[in-house]
Design an enzyme around this catalytic site. Structure first.
Site, PDB file in Angstrom:
ATOM      1  CE  LYS A   1      -7.433   0.134   0.385  1.00  0.00           C
ATOM      2  NZ  LYS A   1      -8.203  -0.211   1.592  1.00  0.00           N
TER       3      LYS A   1
ATOM      4  CB  SER B   1      -0.944   0.011   1.206  1.00  0.00           C
ATOM      5  OG  SER B   1      -0.218  -0.072   2.421  1.00  0.00           O
TER       6      SER B   1
ATOM      7  CG  HIS C   1      -3.926  -1.215  -1.792  1.00  0.00           C
ATOM      8  ND1 HIS C   1      -4.419   0.062  -1.893  1.00  0.00           N
ATOM      9  CD2 HIS C   1      -3.765  -1.461  -0.464  1.00  0.00           C
ATOM     10  CE1 HIS C   1      -4.537   0.583  -0.680  1.00  0.00           C
ATOM     11  NE2 HIS C   1      -4.144  -0.326   0.200  1.00  0.00           N
TER      12      HIS C   1
END
Length: 390
Positions: A240, A181, A209
């Site tokens: 996300k 990240s 991610h």
């Protein structure tokens, strides 16, 4: 610690340049936000990788499910699970190509819940040095012996696997981010899987991610490498690329059943409301049906921003993901850079210790599929001018 102690501690934090405060921001679109003073910003500090938070169909899905109630009012084992939540889990499992999935309230709670339930004091967890804080904290509360290996260093991991003794009743776990990240680099998954053939361990990969970011269809780390199987648990988030809230563990049915019965963060948390599950489900449907176009746009925007910043002489970390760290060194310089950009209408985030090691403070810039070419070019020019000035 008394009040005077807190004051002293806060004074020390301020003096180090690592003091933090909360700033309100209302997102008008996927890329533009408004502060309380009415100033508008182009936002490059979110993890809204595919820009789906303001997609009309995602918003409508949440709105329709809100008619079923604004909250779930209880934990799933006592109050039952909404149809939308169970359907989402089936959808995640199918997308990830595994038997089952279990949704937690946040990605952070997912890592805590998985590691707390599965690892114990007789076990050894091998953890990458740059793993996310949720993995680090999950390792700590598990009570297992935690062995930290050098970042993405397969040789060091192999050495530690060879040298670390495990009791006859104990098990080995290897846990790593898929996309890290703070640096934006990708785990050497083939290297880790080669070790799994030699050492018996359970492999946990956090794709928070990676989902919707890497892989031909956005399925994450395994797809990025063209690998099918080998990962025992794929942890991820709904907050996300999937534009909602929550986290998930994609795994075998046996592991899911064990988590339902043993993971305290799951057992004792009020479940997510139907509207959150509906929004995530619609976002995942978009990724499944037209993700290639969104990924192509995300990759194009990422390449453009990286090229512009590199040509301007900014010290970015090379890579391919939309996480673009600008390494500035000191906390003070990172704050000054972010503040000057904000004054010009470009919102960036200064990342400082303890989130990153001392001396490696940075701007963590993130590009999304929703950013326009003009937003990227104009913002890069502002960053170039401010970097030269400071």
């Amino acid at each position: 610690m008394g009040i005077s102690g807190l004051k002293d501690a806060l004074s020390s934090i301020r003096g180090s340049g690592n003091y933090r405060s909360v700033a309100d921001l209302r997102m008008l679109t996927a890329t533009r936000g408004l502060d309380r003073a009415g100033k508008e910003y182009v936002v490059f500090s979110s993890n809204n990788y595919l820009g789906l938070t303001h997609d009309e169909s995602v918003v409508e899905a949440a709105r329709a499910a809100a008619s079923l109630g604004t909250g779930s009012t209880g934990a799933r084992l006592t109050s039952g699970a909404s149809f939308e939540l169970s359907a989402l889990e089936e959808q995640i499992a199918a997308f990830k190509g595994v038997e089952s999935a279990l949704v937690f309230n946040t990605g952070y709670m997912t890592n805590l819940g998985v590691l707390y339930a599965l690892a114990g004091k007789r076990d050894v967890v091998f953890s990458d040095r740059l793993n996310h804080a949720s993995i680090i904290d999950g390792c700590r509360i598990s009570g297992a012996n935690v062995v930290v290996y050098k970042h993405n260093d397969i040789a060091d991991l192999e050495r530690l696997l060879s040298e670390t003794q495990v009791s006859a009743e104990g098990r080995r776990f290897v846990v790593t981010d898929g996309v890290f990240s703070m640096d934006g680099d990708i785990v050497d998954l083939p290297g880790i899987l080669s070790l799994k053939k030699k050492f018996a361990f359970c492999l946990i990969v956090d794709d928070a991610h990676a989902l919707g970011v890497i892989g031909r269809t956005g399925r994450g780390t395994a797809e990025h490498y063209g690998i099918d199987g080998g990962i025992d648990i794929q942890v991820g988030t709904l907050s996300k690329a999937l534009a909602a809230e929550g986290g998930y563990a994609a795994c075998s049915k046996e592991i899911r059943d064990y988590l339902v019965n043993k993971s305290r963060p799951f057992i004792f948390s009020t479940s997510l409301p139907p509207m959150v599950a509906a929004a995530a489900s619609q976002a995942l449907s978009i990724l499944s049906s037209r993700g290639s176009g969104l990924l192509e746009r995300l990759c194009g925007n990422t390449a453009l921003m990286r090229s512009l910043l590199e040509d301007a002489g900014l010290p970015i970390v090379k890579g391919v993901t939309p996480i673009i760290p600008i390494l500035v060194g000191s906390s003070e310089k990172a704050l000054a850079f972010a503040s000057a950009c904000c004054e010009k209408g470009v919102m960036l985030c200064a990342i400082r210790p303890p989130s990153v090691p001392e001396g490696t403070s940075r701007i963590r810039l993130t590009v999304t599929a929703a950013h326009s070419k003009e937003e990227i070019e104009e913002s890069a020019l502002i960053m170039k001018e401010i970097w030269r000035r400071i």
